[in-house]
Design an enzyme around this catalytic site. Sequence first.
Site, mmCIF file in Angstrom:
data_model
loop_
_atom_site.group_PDB
_atom_site.id
_atom_site.type_symbol
_atom_site.label_atom_id
_atom_site.label_comp_id
_atom_site.label_asym_id
_atom_site.label_seq_id
_atom_site.Cartn_x
_atom_site.Cartn_y
_atom_site.Cartn_z
ATOM 1 C CB CYS A 105 -0.861 0.052 1.224
ATOM 2 S SG CYS A 105 -2.095 -1.406 1.330
ATOM 3 C CG LEU B 150 -2.123 7.646 1.825
ATOM 4 C CD1 LEU B 150 -3.010 8.002 0.799
ATOM 5 C CD2 LEU B 150 -2.859 7.451 3.141
ATOM 6 C CB THR B 151 0.960 11.434 -0.427
ATOM 7 O OG1 THR B 151 2.049 10.573 -1.325
ATOM 8 C CG2 THR B 151 1.568 12.647 -0.035
ATOM 9 N NE ARG C 210 -3.936 17.444 -7.447
ATOM 10 C CZ ARG C 210 -3.753 17.601 -9.026
ATOM 11 N NH1 ARG C 210 -2.919 18.406 -9.258
ATOM 12 N NH2 ARG C 210 -4.524 16.735 -9.529
ATOM 13 C CE LYS C 211 1.559 21.297 -0.812
ATOM 14 N NZ LYS C 211 1.188 21.476 0.730
ATOM 15 C CE1 TYR D 290 7.486 16.064 1.011
ATOM 16 C CE2 TYR D 290 5.269 17.365 0.658
ATOM 17 C CZ TYR D 290 6.652 17.352 0.967
ATOM 18 O OH TYR D 290 7.177 18.368 1.640
ATOM 19 N N GLY D 291 4.370 11.943 -3.512
ATOM 20 C CA GLY D 291 4.059 10.503 -4.010
ATOM 21 C C GLY D 291 5.256 9.879 -4.719
ATOM 22 C CE LYS D 292 6.378 11.656 -10.702
ATOM 23 N NZ LYS D 292 6.321 12.520 -11.577
ATOM 24 C CD GLU E 65 0.458 -6.543 -2.456
ATOM 25 O OE1 GLU E 65 1.430 -6.997 -1.575
ATOM 26 O OE2 GLU E 65 -0.701 -6.278 -2.056
ATOM 27 C CB SER F 286 -5.711 4.387 -5.385
ATOM 28 O OG SER F 286 -4.480 5.103 -5.335
#
Length: 397
Positions: free
Chosen positions: A251, A253-254, A260-261, A263-265, A285, A289
């Site tokens: 799993c 999650l940011t 949108r800053k 951090y997810g990447k 996995e 989303s």
Amino acid sequence: MLSPSRILPGMPSEPRQLVSRPASPTLTHDTSSLVNGGAVLAAALQKKMNRKRKANSLDIEPKTPQVAEPIPAAESETGDTIASGAATPTARPRQSGSLVAHGHDDLVTRMKNIEMIELGRHRIRPWYFAPYPQEMVNLPCIYICEFCLKYRKSKKCLERHLIKCKLKHPPGNEIYRKGSISFFEIDGRKNKCYAQNLCLLAKLFLDHKTLYYDTDPFLFYVMTEFDSRGFHIVGYFSKEKESTEDYNVACILTLPPYQRKGYGKLLIEFSYELSKFEGKTGSPEKPLSDLGLLSYRSYWAQTILDILMHSKPVGDNEKPIITINEICELTSIKKEDVISTLQNLNLINYYKGQYIISVNRETIQQHEKAMEKRMLRIDPKCLHWTPKDWSKRAKCV
Ligand SMILES: [Zn+2]
């Protein structure tokens, strides 16, 4: 226009066997003889995916829907936020996931039940259902300790908790620090309460998962931002200690205030950095989303284009040669994700019996622009981590 051009080895119809280096074809600017081989490759890949899907659906069907039970009220703790995860289809429902995909849609588990949470400085309106204890539901707000993730039903209760709670960072080992960004590695067996609370919090922002409380088989990598008050959770990903299917993220999650800053990447980049240290390729996995899929596609495209831009020709008049296997080794991105990315970017062409990758100027310019904007990067020198052999450990216990 085909500049610069990257040449791939002759690609047999089954993309998995892409290892040998063929003689490099001479590439002319005569595009008339170029045949788009993407269709052939797409067909091969689709066939493979269909086979997989069929197998998955066979496995999933006998599953009964797993509805998470609320944590017993007494010494309950709070969860946190997750963005995407996936279930491993097995013959029997797996009971060990931190978050597992729904076998069937279950309306009851999908109805949002929490009005608001307060986490550190942030007030966040949840997106989806999470199985908090009944007495927490219908409150105007749930108050969560941003360090240990325990939840309380009023500001007063949280204040009382904060007097006792000495944590200023997630539990576990800090395995990375650069600037104000740190990563903590948390063992789901050793820090069960924290891990469960993290999953619970994450569920508020993920609708395609069912929550389980057996966090033992997982490691949790929590990314934090440091200031004078402590290490504040930004996001996290979980990872199976042992994955038979090469998953390097369960799993991810940011938290909404940090989305949108970039951090997810950064989380995704970190997960591949761990895989590089392990000397493996990995993949998240499924299902991802919508947000997760977008981030991954963008990460894969940027990472692969960067490799292509920086590959050097062997001889003076040669075009650079790189195999798909080499891209996998350099990036730790699993082969099927590399191939689907090359296809999505429309970079694969068929030319004189060979598959070639050609990148046009527009793609290069777009890529360079995107990379300039990507300020947050993982610095591998700041990662202090040794992979553990969990299969060995299991046998010792
Ligand atoms: Zn606390």
